[in-house]
Design a protein around this motif. Structure first.
Motif, mmCIF file in Angstrom:
data_model
loop_
_atom_site.group_PDB
_atom_site.id
_atom_site.type_symbol
_atom_site.label_atom_id
_atom_site.label_comp_id
_atom_site.label_asym_id
_atom_site.label_seq_id
_atom_site.Cartn_x
_atom_site.Cartn_y
_atom_site.Cartn_z
ATOM 1 N N LEU A 25 11.464 2.214 4.195
ATOM 2 C CA LEU A 25 12.854 2.373 3.758
ATOM 3 C C LEU A 25 12.930 2.794 2.296
ATOM 4 O O LEU A 25 13.760 3.629 1.915
ATOM 5 N N LEU A 26 12.085 2.209 1.458
ATOM 6 C CA LEU A 26 12.055 2.605 0.048
ATOM 7 C C LEU A 26 11.626 4.065 -0.106
ATOM 8 O O LEU A 26 12.210 4.819 -0.895
ATOM 9 N N ALA A 27 10.615 4.469 0.660
ATOM 10 C CA ALA A 27 10.158 5.856 0.595
ATOM 11 C C ALA A 27 11.254 6.809 1.053
ATOM 12 O O ALA A 27 11.423 7.900 0.478
ATOM 13 N N ALA A 28 12.008 6.405 2.071
ATOM 14 C CA ALA A 28 13.102 7.243 2.558
ATOM 15 C C ALA A 28 14.191 7.405 1.509
ATOM 16 O O ALA A 28 14.960 8.384 1.540
ATOM 17 N N ARG A 29 14.270 6.472 0.571
ATOM 18 C CA ARG A 29 15.251 6.560 -0.519
ATOM 19 C C ARG A 29 14.688 7.273 -1.747
ATOM 20 O O ARG A 29 15.280 7.248 -2.814
ATOM 21 N N GLY A 30 13.533 7.889 -1.565
ATOM 22 C CA GLY A 30 12.972 8.697 -2.631
ATOM 23 C C GLY A 30 12.078 7.952 -3.599
ATOM 24 O O GLY A 30 11.682 8.518 -4.632
ATOM 25 N N LYS A 31 11.711 6.711 -3.281
ATOM 26 C CA LYS A 31 10.845 5.935 -4.159
ATOM 27 C C LYS A 31 9.374 6.217 -3.855
ATOM 28 O O LYS A 31 9.001 6.488 -2.716
ATOM 29 N N ARG A 32 8.550 6.126 -4.884
ATOM 30 C CA ARG A 32 7.098 6.246 -4.717
ATOM 31 C C ARG A 32 6.562 4.836 -4.453
ATOM 32 O O ARG A 32 6.660 3.966 -5.313
ATOM 33 N N VAL A 33 6.008 4.645 -3.262
ATOM 34 C CA VAL A 33 5.682 3.299 -2.796
ATOM 35 C C VAL A 33 4.189 3.183 -2.492
ATOM 36 O O VAL A 33 3.592 4.071 -1.872
ATOM 37 N N LEU A 34 3.608 2.068 -2.926
ATOM 38 C CA LEU A 34 2.231 1.725 -2.578
ATOM 39 C C LEU A 34 2.241 0.414 -1.812
ATOM 40 O O LEU A 34 2.822 -0.568 -2.273
ATOM 41 N N VAL A 35 1.629 0.396 -0.640
ATOM 42 C CA VAL A 35 1.447 -0.846 0.101
ATOM 43 C C VAL A 35 -0.022 -1.231 0.015
ATOM 44 O O VAL A 35 -0.911 -0.380 0.142
ATOM 45 N N VAL A 36 -0.273 -2.513 -0.230
ATOM 46 C CA VAL A 36 -1.633 -2.993 -0.485
ATOM 47 C C VAL A 36 -1.996 -4.029 0.568
ATOM 48 O O VAL A 36 -1.262 -5.009 0.762
ATOM 49 N N ASP A 37 -3.115 -3.829 1.227
ATOM 50 C CA ASP A 37 -3.580 -4.734 2.279
ATOM 51 C C ASP A 37 -4.585 -5.722 1.699
ATOM 52 O O ASP A 37 -5.708 -5.353 1.357
ATOM 53 N N LEU A 38 -4.179 -6.988 1.593
ATOM 54 C CA LEU A 38 -5.039 -8.040 1.048
ATOM 55 C C LEU A 38 -5.583 -8.954 2.143
ATOM 56 O O LEU A 38 -6.135 -10.017 1.834
ATOM 57 N N ASP A 39 -5.463 -8.564 3.383
ATOM 58 C CA ASP A 39 -5.913 -9.394 4.499
ATOM 59 C C ASP A 39 -7.195 -8.804 5.094
ATOM 60 O O ASP A 39 -7.210 -7.637 5.494
ATOM 61 N N PRO A 40 -8.279 -9.587 5.149
ATOM 62 C CA PRO A 40 -9.525 -9.074 5.736
ATOM 63 C C PRO A 40 -9.376 -8.570 7.170
ATOM 64 O O PRO A 40 -10.169 -7.740 7.620
ATOM 65 N N HIS A 41 -8.360 -9.062 7.888
ATOM 66 C CA HIS A 41 -8.134 -8.579 9.256
ATOM 67 C C HIS A 41 -7.598 -7.150 9.265
ATOM 68 O O HIS A 41 -7.700 -6.447 10.274
ATOM 69 N N GLY A 42 -6.992 -6.726 8.159
ATOM 70 C CA GLY A 42 -6.615 -5.325 8.003
ATOM 71 C C GLY A 42 -5.498 -4.834 8.905
ATOM 72 O O GLY A 42 -5.501 -3.661 9.293
#
Length: 257
Positions: A25-42
């Motif tokens: 949703l943030l990306a759809a509003r024109g924001k530059r977004v980074l999502v970070v995976d901190l879970d070993p299960h991935g």
């Protein structure tokens, strides 16, 4: 850059879905977004079609230099996703070994903060998807975050996970110089069942100031979006779940103005 952490010390409450939905949703509003995976299960990594067991480079690389983060390394680890404007810092199963490897390493709880500092001008928002267990990864996430989002499934067993999460938050707060505001988000809500209704009412009574005013409903479109490797707002923009996350995003943004 705004850094939001999505965490709960219970699995299956919608953490990854919350990260992907809000990120899309943030990306759809024109924001530059980074999502970070901190879970070993991935789970977040797998959502976008990457195999945590086969990645040669991942978030794990940040923890290889005894508490320091080499210049340029975080940017090298960021990869694209199917969603324009949304990037991923993926997890690998090697993250499961961190607790043993990081024993006695000074500054081990600030590695993620140092990495994100290098990316400060590259992204508008960073969303952190946490492992459900308290350890070095969650400590890193909470130390780096400006806001905590706590998804809670609307069933009574999930209340215990919420209590553990808030106890962890209080512990982390002792070492922070500034408070970490948090929002509790009811998830997997099914208004047809008495258990869901009663659990939501119990949450409203116990956490009147911290609880989000709405709830994210059960929505099979989330599962379908995951299988398709897409964010919900692209796969099913008009679904009940996507609309609920849109309202949540509006409220979160209003809180940070």
């Amino acid at each position: 850059m705004r850094i939001w952490s999505v965490a709960n010390q219970k699995g299956g409450v919608g953490k990854t879905t919350t990260v992907v939905a809000l990120g899309g949703l943030l990306a759809a509003r024109g924001k530059r977004v980074l999502v970070v995976d901190l879970d070993p299960h991935g789970s977040l990594t797998s959502w976008f079609g990457y195999d945590p067991d086969r990645l040669s480079h991942s978030l794990f690389d940040l923890f290889r230099d005894n508490g320091s983060v080499p210049e340029g390394l975080p940017a090298q680890l960021v990869t694209d996703t199917s969603c324009e404007g949304l990037s991923l810092l993926p997890a690998s199963s090697a993250l499961a070994t961190l607790e043993r490897k990081m024993v006695g390493v000074e500054g081990m709880g600030l590695i993620l903060s140092r990495a994100l500092t290098q990316l400060w001008d590259d992204f508008d928002f960073v969303l952190l998807d946490n492992t459900p267990s308290l350890g070095v990864l969650m400590v890193n996430a909470l130390a780096a975050s400006q806001r905590l989002i706590v998804p809670v499934q609307t069933e009574f067993l999930a209340m215990k996970g919420l209590e553990r999460m808030l106890n962890t938050l209080r512990m982390i707060m002792r070492s922070r110089s500034n408070p970490l505001p948090f929002t509790i988000v009811p998830t997997l809500y099914d208004r047809r069942t008495q258990a869901s209704v009663q659990s939501l009412n119990a949450l409203r009574k116990a956490y009147p100031d911290e609880l989000w005013r709405f709830a994210v409903p059960i929505d099979t479109r989330f599962r379908d979006a995951s299988q398709a490797g897409q964010v919900p707002s692209t796969y099913s923009p008009e679904s009940q779940g996507t609309r609920a996350y849109g309202r949540l995003l509006d409220d979160l943004l209003a809180m940070t103005v």
